[in-house]
Every structure is written in structure tokens, then in C-alpha cells.
Design an enzyme around this catalytic site. Sequence first.
Site, PDB file in Angstrom:
ATOM      1  N   ARG A   1       0.817  -1.213   0.000  1.00  0.00           N
ATOM      2  CA  ARG A   1       0.000   0.000   0.000  1.00  0.00           C
ATOM      3  C   ARG A   1       0.853   1.266   0.000  1.00  0.00           C
ATOM      4  O   ARG A   1       0.512   2.240  -0.677  1.00  0.00           O
ATOM      5  CB  ARG A   1      -0.966  -0.022   1.180  1.00  0.00           C
TER       6      ARG A   1
ATOM      7  N   LYS B   1     -19.087 -18.550  -1.468  1.00  0.00           N
ATOM      8  CA  LYS B   1     -20.541 -18.507  -1.291  1.00  0.00           C
ATOM      9  C   LYS B   1     -21.249 -17.553  -2.236  1.00  0.00           C
ATOM     10  O   LYS B   1     -20.784 -16.445  -2.479  1.00  0.00           O
ATOM     11  CB  LYS B   1     -20.855 -18.074   0.142  1.00  0.00           C
TER      12      LYS B   1
ATOM     13  N   GLY C   1      -9.531 -10.196  -2.271  1.00  0.00           N
ATOM     14  CA  GLY C   1      -8.407 -10.642  -1.440  1.00  0.00           C
ATOM     15  C   GLY C   1      -7.871 -12.003  -1.844  1.00  0.00           C
ATOM     16  O   GLY C   1      -6.674 -12.172  -2.103  1.00  0.00           O
TER      17      GLY C   1
ATOM     18  N   GLY D   1     -12.873  -4.530  -0.401  1.00  0.00           N
ATOM     19  CA  GLY D   1     -14.283  -4.159  -0.297  1.00  0.00           C
ATOM     20  C   GLY D   1     -14.714  -3.130  -1.332  1.00  0.00           C
ATOM     21  O   GLY D   1     -15.818  -3.214  -1.885  1.00  0.00           O
TER      22      GLY D   1
HETATM   23  P1  ADP Z   1     -12.270 -13.074  -2.901  1.00  0.00           P
HETATM   24  O1  ADP Z   1     -11.584 -12.829  -1.575  1.00  0.00           O
HETATM   25  O2  ADP Z   1     -11.286 -13.042  -4.041  1.00  0.00           O
HETATM   26  O3  ADP Z   1     -13.436 -12.149  -3.126  1.00  0.00           O
HETATM   27  P2  ADP Z   1     -13.883 -15.217  -1.837  1.00  0.00           P
HETATM   28  O4  ADP Z   1     -13.513 -14.781  -0.451  1.00  0.00           O
HETATM   29  O5  ADP Z   1     -15.265 -14.978  -2.299  1.00  0.00           O
HETATM   30  O6  ADP Z   1     -12.850 -14.572  -2.893  1.00  0.00           O
HETATM   31  O7  ADP Z   1     -13.660 -16.774  -1.986  1.00  0.00           O
HETATM   32  C1  ADP Z   1     -12.424 -17.411  -1.793  1.00  0.00           C
HETATM   33  C2  ADP Z   1     -12.588 -18.731  -1.097  1.00  0.00           C
HETATM   34  O8  ADP Z   1     -13.468 -19.608  -1.794  1.00  0.00           O
HETATM   35  C3  ADP Z   1     -11.276 -19.472  -0.980  1.00  0.00           C
HETATM   36  O9  ADP Z   1     -10.931 -19.563   0.377  1.00  0.00           O
HETATM   37  C4  ADP Z   1     -11.559 -20.844  -1.602  1.00  0.00           C
HETATM   38  O10 ADP Z   1     -10.952 -21.907  -0.884  1.00  0.00           O
HETATM   39  C5  ADP Z   1     -13.057 -20.929  -1.514  1.00  0.00           C
HETATM   40  N1  ADP Z   1     -13.584 -21.905  -2.483  1.00  0.00           N
HETATM   41  C6  ADP Z   1     -13.486 -21.876  -3.810  1.00  0.00           C
HETATM   42  N2  ADP Z   1     -14.047 -22.980  -4.347  1.00  0.00           N
HETATM   43  C7  ADP Z   1     -14.529 -23.727  -3.351  1.00  0.00           C
HETATM   44  C8  ADP Z   1     -15.218 -24.983  -3.268  1.00  0.00           C
HETATM   45  N3  ADP Z   1     -15.533 -25.669  -4.366  1.00  0.00           N
HETATM   46  N4  ADP Z   1     -15.548 -25.440  -2.036  1.00  0.00           N
HETATM   47  C9  ADP Z   1     -15.239 -24.727  -0.948  1.00  0.00           C
HETATM   48  N5  ADP Z   1     -14.579 -23.540  -0.948  1.00  0.00           N
HETATM   49  C10 ADP Z   1     -14.239 -23.043  -2.135  1.00  0.00           C
HETATM   50 MG    MG Z   2     -12.091 -13.479   0.438  1.00  0.00          MG
END
Ligand code: ADP
Ligand code: MG
Length: 400
Positions: A39, A200, A358, A381
Site C-alpha cells: 500500500r 458462497k 483478497g 471491499g
Molecule cells: P475473494 O476474496 O477473491 O473475493 P472469496 O472470499 O469470495 O474470494 O472466496 C475465496 C474462497 O473460496 C477461498 O478460500 C476458496 O478456498 C473458496 N472456495 C473456492 N471454491 C470452493 C469450493 N468448491 N468449495 C469450498 N470452498 C471453495
Molecule cells: Mg475473500
Amino acid sequence: MSRQFATLDDAGDVHGKVALVRVDLNMPMHDAVVTDLTRARAVAPTILELADAGAKVLLLAHFGRPKGERNSTMSTSLIQGAVADVLGREVMFIPEVAGPVVEQTIGIFRPGDIGLLENTRFWQGEEANDADFARAIAANGDLYVNDAFSAAHRAHASTEALAHMLPAYAGRAMQAELDALDKALGQPEPPVAAVVGGAKVSTKLAVLEHLVGRVQHLIIGGGMANTFLAARGVNVGKSLCEHDLTGQADAIMAAADRAGCTVHLPYDVVVATEFAANPPSLRTCNVHEVAADEMILDIGPRAVEALADVLKTCRTLVWNGPLGAFETQPFDTATVTLARTAAALSAEGSLVSVAGGGDTVAALNHAGVAGDFSYVSTAGGAFLEWMEGRELPGVAALAR
Ligand code: ADP
Ligand code: MG
């Protein structure tokens, strides 16, 4: 929103003027040492450009969540040394953000001097976006520069109210971020593909709803793909799946249909009965062959190949969320493979690729391709809110 904001190019001669510069220096620390300087490095060009042009630079930053009171463990004095190291300049710490102490300090400043003000969040007026608090800060400045896109989703005094009280400009990092985001979703060159993955659906509903009207290809992976598969009647075994959201998934697919957006769900998947590295139960199968005791942990090789072909037909890509549980081997395979394809297409010049989030940034670093994407946002965010199509108060306040 193409360039509706002023940049440093519009600031004129800043020699001898006091520039209040909002930066994001909220860096991780361990044992009093900043462990990731990303940063500080991101905002260094703006600070140095202003200082070299003879401005007296006052840095405004938040650090941690002190909730409106002084807290010595969250003083910006703790990061003063790290910032000075990154800039290669002396940085004076000023234990206030407004008032006579700041006024006296800039009185002895020479053009080009740099000061780091105390944590803005030590004052309740910051998070309350309080006009009097912002006015007190503005009283010591001649111009305002916001270089903290990652804090722009918050309407705080130092990101929002202050921008209305002085001539306001986007710093270079802010400008680069806004330009990249504009190329990806504001005025992108079609066809546009979006990759949305992650754990999710519930955290990304607004993103999906916004994207279906803007992109030609919506690629859904990660745990959230399971909810979409379940909505289509697929038995996903004991996969992570939000069964209560299948109605929402259906609605998104119907909206995509109406908008002429193709939704891509995997037709093969990588499954295991336990979530561990290289488990003995590991296998790849068609989505319709997942057993009741298996969980989907990555999308399969045939799906990835098909998605690579989709990307080859696209001019623009926006990516948030890994396609599988990439932290555990070999469930990083699909993410790494597709990320390498996107990086290669970007390097060839056939694809503008913008990624953020992230875990997404971590996954691209793991794949070794973050540097080959057109732009990688570390804004967290703020990046997600932008993907939801929301107006960011800190950006809106810069509009002219
Ligand atoms: P970002 O931080 O880039 O926005 P998210 O926080 O939404 O991404 O999601 C990342 C998480 O999703 C990771 O920790 C990854 O392990 C999990 N993930 C991806 N695919 C699966 C899956 N099929 N089952 C469980 N967890 C998953
Ligand atoms: Mg995340």
C-alpha cells in the site's frame, strides 16, 4: 464514468501549496514491523510527484479500527519509518490531523517536505463524515488529493466531506484504478467475460445481479457454482452449497437469459470425500456423477478447456473469486490454468483483464501471473462494491 474527475494534471502549479493527500497505509504489522509494503508503494508516485513539484505534503490515513479515540497501538507514528523508507525521503510525524499543531508544522515546512498526520479514525468525526471535522482539516490545506481507492466505498470525512471543501483531485493510484475499472466494466470493449468464483453465492449476489446485464459471458466457479448446479437439479453430494439460495440462482440465470448473457457452469468437477491435500478419494467426474459422500472442490479439466476457448473470443475480462479451493493442492488447478490463459491473452494484447478480491489476488500471485493481468486491484471491499455497480462516495466526491 470516463474521466469525470480531475487528476494531478489539472492541479496547476502546486509549489508552496499545502496538499492534503488521503492515502491507504493500513498495512499489516507483526512485532512492530510492517510485513507488506504494497500500500505504501502504491501511493508513493503521487506523494513524490507532489513533493517534487514543491508542494508541502500532508498525508491523511486511517490505521486499524480505533473507533473514535486515541489508541497508541494504532498511531500512524508506527508506520512513519516504513513510509519514509518506501519514499526514500524524510517523513515527519504530526500527532494531530487539524488545529494549531498542524498549522505551526506547515509554517516551518519547506516546499517538498512531507508530513504524516495522526490516524484519522482517532476522531469520531471521521467515520461520521462530520462537516466540522472535515472543515478543520481543510483549514490547513490548499488542495485535496485522494489516492485511496480502497477506502472510497466509505463516506468518511477524509474521503468524502473534505473533497467538497478544497479543489479535489484523484491521485495517480486512484486514477489508474478508475481507468482500469472503466475499461473493464464502465466502457469495456465487447465481448466481455466475467469470472465469479469464491466460496458462497450469498456474498456475491449483488455482483452477479449487476454483471448479467453488462457481460456476454458469466463464468461461475468455486463453491458458489454448486448452488447454481443444485438449482439445475444436480446432486452436489456434501459440497459447500447454499440450498436456500437456489431460487436466487434461478432468478440470476433467468435474468442472464433475458439479457443475452451466457452463464457457464462446469460440466466436469474435481471431487473428494474429505477436504485435504491430495486425498486418496480424489477423482474427476461429470457433474451428474457426484456421489452422496463426495464434495466438489474444483472445476474439472474439460470445463477449464471450454472456458479458455470462451476467453479467446473475448476482448475484456473481469475476475473475482477463485474457481476452486485453491489453497489446498490440487484444487488450485483450474484457477491456475485459466489464470495463465488470461495472462497469456493479455500479454498478446487480445484481452484487457482486470481482477480483484483478497483471495483472488492471492490466487493470481500463487499462479505467478498477477503481473501479466492488465490490472489487479488490491482494493478489497471497494472493488467488490464497484463490481456490484454501486457508486463509491469517495469517487463520487471527486466528480466535477
Ligand atoms: P475473494 O476474496 O477473491 O473475493 P472469496 O472470499 O469470495 O474470494 O472466496 C475465496 C474462497 O473460496 C477461498 O478460500 C476458496 O478456498 C473458496 N472456495 C473456492 N471454491 C470452493 C469450493 N468448491 N468449495 C469450498 N470452498 C471453495
Ligand atoms: Mg475473500
